[in-house]
Every structure is written in C-alpha cells, then in structure tokens.
Design a protein around this motif. Sequence first.
Motif, PDB file in Angstrom:
ATOM      1  N   ASN A   2       8.242   8.148  -6.127  1.00 51.09           N
ATOM      2  CA  ASN A   2       9.122   7.385  -5.009  1.00 51.09           C
ATOM      3  C   ASN A   2       7.990   5.479  -4.798  1.00 51.09           C
ATOM      4  O   ASN A   2       6.823   6.181  -4.000  1.00 51.09           O
ATOM      5  CB  ASN A   2       8.923   8.527  -4.145  1.00 51.09           C
ATOM      6  N   ASN A 109       7.570  14.200   0.441  1.00 48.94           N
ATOM      7  CA  ASN A 109       7.497  13.558  -1.186  1.00 48.94           C
ATOM      8  C   ASN A 109       6.704  14.129  -1.905  1.00 48.94           C
ATOM      9  O   ASN A 109       6.284  13.745  -3.214  1.00 48.94           O
ATOM     10  CB  ASN A 109       7.194  12.179  -1.295  1.00 48.94           C
ATOM     11  N   GLU A 112       5.984  14.786  -6.046  1.00 46.70           N
ATOM     12  CA  GLU A 112       5.865  14.195  -6.890  1.00 46.70           C
ATOM     13  C   GLU A 112       5.377  12.905  -6.823  1.00 46.70           C
ATOM     14  O   GLU A 112       4.181  12.438  -5.284  1.00 46.70           O
ATOM     15  CB  GLU A 112       7.718  13.086  -5.927  1.00 46.70           C
ATOM     16  N   ARG A 114       3.594   9.148  -5.859  1.00 46.99           N
ATOM     17  CA  ARG A 114       4.238   8.459  -5.293  1.00 46.99           C
ATOM     18  C   ARG A 114       3.188   7.360  -4.928  1.00 46.99           C
ATOM     19  O   ARG A 114       2.017   6.898  -5.105  1.00 46.99           O
ATOM     20  CB  ARG A 114       3.953   8.979  -3.471  1.00 46.99           C
TER      21      ARG A 114
END
Length: 407
Positions: A2, A109, A112, A114
């Motif tokens: 992300n 987020n 995950e 990033r």
Amino acid sequence: MNILYVSTLCSDVRFKKIFENSEIKPQQQSQKFHDLLSKGAAKSVKSVHVMSRPPINPTTNRSLKLLNNIEVNENITYQYLKIFYNPIFRHIHIFITGFINTLKWIFKNRGEERIIVCDILNLSISLSALFASKITGVKNVAIVTDIPSYMRNYNSGKRSFFKKITSSIYTKLSQYFVKKYDVYTILTYQMNDFINPNKKPYLVIEGMVDFNMCKVSNSLYDKYKEQIIMYAGSLKEKAGIRKLIEAFIMLNNDNARLWLYGSGEMEDDIKEYEKRDNRIKYFGVVPNDTIVKEQLKVTLLVNPRPSDEEFTKYSFPSKNMEYMVSGTPILTTPLPGMPKEYYEYVLLFHDESTEGMTKTLDDILKSDEKDLHKKGKLAKSFVLENKNNIIQANKIINLTTKKEYLI
C-alpha cells in the motif's frame, strides 16, 4: 503493498474544476507528473492513497470551495485536506492534519507492506508525513523534481517583502529536511550530490510518459499545412524564449509559424513580438489536454532552455518527455541533465546563439517531412518502451522493497 502518496495531486475531474475556476492557474506539469506516477504505481500495488494539499491559492481564489473530503477513482483514493485563508494558520493546520491522517493510514494498514511517497516541494504536507514515518518506522520516499534554492532563483521576480522572507524560510527548511528521507527519486545524476549527501538509496528517472499514449496516432495527413513550431511552458527569458522568438523572426520562411503557450514574465513582450511578425501567435494558458492534441498536428516541438545555465544540471524538463511521446519531432538544447541515450531521438541546437538557432530551424524546416516524422515516431517508441509511467513507478517500488541501489 500500500502506498500513501503525499502531494498536491487531485483526480482528473477535481483538477479540471480547480483549473477552470482559478484566477491564477495551478501548475499543470506538477499535476501531470504525480498523476502519471500514482496511476503507474496503482497498476502494481494493492492500493494508492493520495493525501493532497489541493493546488488552490485561497487568497486569490475565494470563490472556490475549500476542500475537506475523499474521492475514490478505481485503485486510488484521494483525500483532500482543508485549506484556510490565513497563510500561517493554513500551513500549521495542514501539518497537523497531515500528521494525524498519516498516522491513521499507517495504523489502518498495519501488518501490510507500506511506503510513503512525498513530493518534497510541498513542504508543510510532506513534513507531516515525514515526521509520522520516522516515528512509526515506515519507509519514506522523496520525489525531488526541483531543487528549492534553484527553483527560487529561477522564479525570481517582483515579490513583496513578506514573500521574500517566507520564500527564504521555505528554502532553508526544504534544504534541511530533504536530507532526512530514506530513499530518493531524482531527475538527474547531478541532483544526487546536492540533496543526498548521506548516500542513501536513490533512483534517477528523467520523467515519465503516459502508457496510454500508445493508443494515440500521429499522422502526417493530420498535420497543419503551415510549418508550425510549437512551445508550451514557462515564458521566461531564462527559459530561452526571447532568443527563440528573435531567431524565428530572422527565419526567411513565409510558411513557418511560431505558436507559444503558457505564462510568465515575457507575456507582454510576446504580444509586442506578435505585432512585429504576424507568423507569431500567443495562446496563453490552456488545459494540458488541448496542448497534447495540438502537439500531434504541428511540425516541430521546441525547447530552447539554455544549456549553460547552472540550474539545468538539476532538471529534466517534463515537456521534453511529453514532446517525445507525442510522436512529433522535438528540437532541444543539449541540456547537461539529459542522458546521451536521448540524443539519438531528438534534434539539437548545437549552436545556441540567435543566428545558430535560426540556421538550425531553417535546416530542419527544409528537410524531408517524412524523415522528420520518422524521427518523431522513433522518439515516441523509445519513451513508451523505456520511460512509461508503469515502468517508472515499478522502479521506485522495487528500490524500496529490495533495499538496494537501483540506477
């Protein structure tokens, strides 16, 4: 993965609305650069979240609604921070809300992969994201499309005392904090020593072109009958505009035309040149979509930026990339920030004197139109195959995930 993309980027629809309703038009080249990069990244990652300080000047555009909302377009979410009229409170508010929203995005987020991508030229919002990334340990990437001190000198003109003070503060803060990022994306190799003295990972991308231009044709049959030389960009003497105009006036060619688009300190001078030579036409500031359409129909695209100016080592004009992907041949100066690999695909002003530029223009306009067209098509193929926005975005993603230099 992300990505949080921090800049002044807006959706296409929102930017068009701002452009149409602004007294002072926002910079289209900045919007286009970050728009292409974010859309290129969106093709390869789970999501892109744009946190934007919209390109609105509230002191001159009070009729525009000040934004504080969210917009979703395919794989990209645009979050617009609210802008206040008071300049001091405006920057403080952007920093605080930007910091809070960055932390929210990081928390949302968690678990995950990033990365935070920052346009460092927009200081208050990029600093908010930088601070949040340092606190949380999320990797950040600086997008450096200009060096603040050179940009300040290049854009020098009549400014109020307050503007001079704030500009000086902005430059000093930018020069200090630009050294604090984890990874750098820059336009020329010469930039690296200037903004990355700690030798952190960096990537040189001169710019990028829209992958979708592969669907747009450039045909000799659709060209204007006149031999039109087109320039679109900053109308400043430092950009070589006066020399270009005077070189064109010396050109003995009744079928030649010089079309100029953009804004800058030379606007009034250009209107006087129009009166002297009816082959010259000034169009002012128009939407980029219009520029792109016109580029397909003219004979030659030109960039006369002097190659001996100090600042040219630290820049690669975005217009050169846009020119090349149009498929119309480009004539430019041998800028020190332009890699030699481009020379095969562009026409060059080897003599940058007024007389030398006139001779170059004359020689090109006398050459076979099919050969010229072939040169433009080769340039288009080169940038689409090697410099499109999907490829360039993937280079940045690979650099941040592999934790290594990618040059």
